[in-house]
Design a protein around this motif. Sequence first.
Motif, short mmCIF file in Angstrom:
data_model
loop_
_atom_site.label_atom_id
_atom_site.label_comp_id
_atom_site.label_asym_id
_atom_site.label_seq_id
_atom_site.Cartn_x
_atom_site.Cartn_y
_atom_site.Cartn_z
N SER A 72 -2.52 -0.97 -5.90
CA SER A 72 -3.97 -0.82 -5.82
C SER A 72 -4.54 -1.67 -4.69
O SER A 72 -3.89 -2.61 -4.21
CB SER A 72 -4.61 -1.24 -7.15
OG SER A 72 -4.47 -2.63 -7.35
N LYS A 73 -5.76 -1.38 -4.31
CA LYS A 73 -6.42 -2.12 -3.24
C LYS A 73 -6.56 -3.59 -3.61
O LYS A 73 -6.41 -4.48 -2.75
CB LYS A 73 -7.79 -1.50 -2.97
CG LYS A 73 -8.50 -2.06 -1.74
CD LYS A 73 -9.79 -1.31 -1.48
CE LYS A 73 -10.51 -1.85 -0.24
NZ LYS A 73 -11.76 -1.11 0.05
N TYR A 95 -7.27 0.24 5.43
CA TYR A 95 -8.03 1.07 4.48
C TYR A 95 -9.13 1.93 5.13
O TYR A 95 -9.64 2.83 4.49
CB TYR A 95 -8.65 0.18 3.39
CG TYR A 95 -7.65 -0.15 2.32
CD1 TYR A 95 -7.37 0.75 1.30
CD2 TYR A 95 -6.94 -1.34 2.37
CE1 TYR A 95 -6.43 0.47 0.33
CE2 TYR A 95 -5.99 -1.64 1.40
CZ TYR A 95 -5.75 -0.73 0.38
OH TYR A 95 -4.80 -1.02 -0.57
N LYS A 119 0.83 -1.21 0.00
CA LYS A 119 0.00 0.00 0.00
C LYS A 119 0.86 1.26 0.00
O LYS A 119 0.60 2.21 -0.74
CB LYS A 119 -0.93 0.01 1.22
CG LYS A 119 -1.88 1.20 1.25
CD LYS A 119 -2.82 1.12 2.44
CE LYS A 119 -3.84 2.27 2.40
NZ LYS A 119 -3.21 3.61 2.50
#
Length: 233
Positions: free
Chosen positions: A119-120, A230, A114
Amino acid sequence: MKSFIETPVFAVTITFIVFFLATKLYNKYRFILFNPVLISISSLIVILKTINLDYQTYFKGAKIISFFLGPSVVALGVPLYLQFEEIKKRGIPILFSITLGSIIGILSASLTAKLLGASKTVVASIAPKSVTTPIAMGISEKIGGIPSLTAAIVIATGVLGAVIGPAFLKLTGIKNKIAIGLAIGSASHGIGTARAFEEGELEGASSSLAICLNGIATAIFTPIIFYIIYKLL
């Protein structure tokens, strides 16, 4: 000739031959980079590219071999049973170390990815890298990752752990057999465990135990850590 190459018989045969030769090479020289799994994967990629055989066609036969992944993991319970009394004496330290190892394993992959801008979806695919493939793919799918990418990362993690794990542990002065087995098993699952058995039966049994416990711990902690990264950070 082309039709034979595309048959399951060819896939199984070439896989067994490559792995057999890779094992002979490793047993002769005992060089860490000659790990049979690493050599087999590399050699099969070259062979498939050379004969222009796509992976989907190859896997129609190779999946016969992959079927035995489950039974082979179950078979690891035999050495675990034989070493059960020795391992039982250290029950609480083992549980604590596996739990901590699982959390660190998840964080070291997901948080680093991250911070580097992944990307997630990629982060979700990387997070469960240190558990056996079926568990890792299931976790990845649940948190929004790509199971096929997770499988590739899991294999790479296992090979890397098998190649450098024992040497790294010796370099850091870790000599306890159970600690060595737990470290290898929790970091590099089945492929690492095969390497741990080369160190000794107690190391291998401890590594087998680590696969099971780390799988459970990672399934519990990955969604939690992913949510914290997140939602709260």
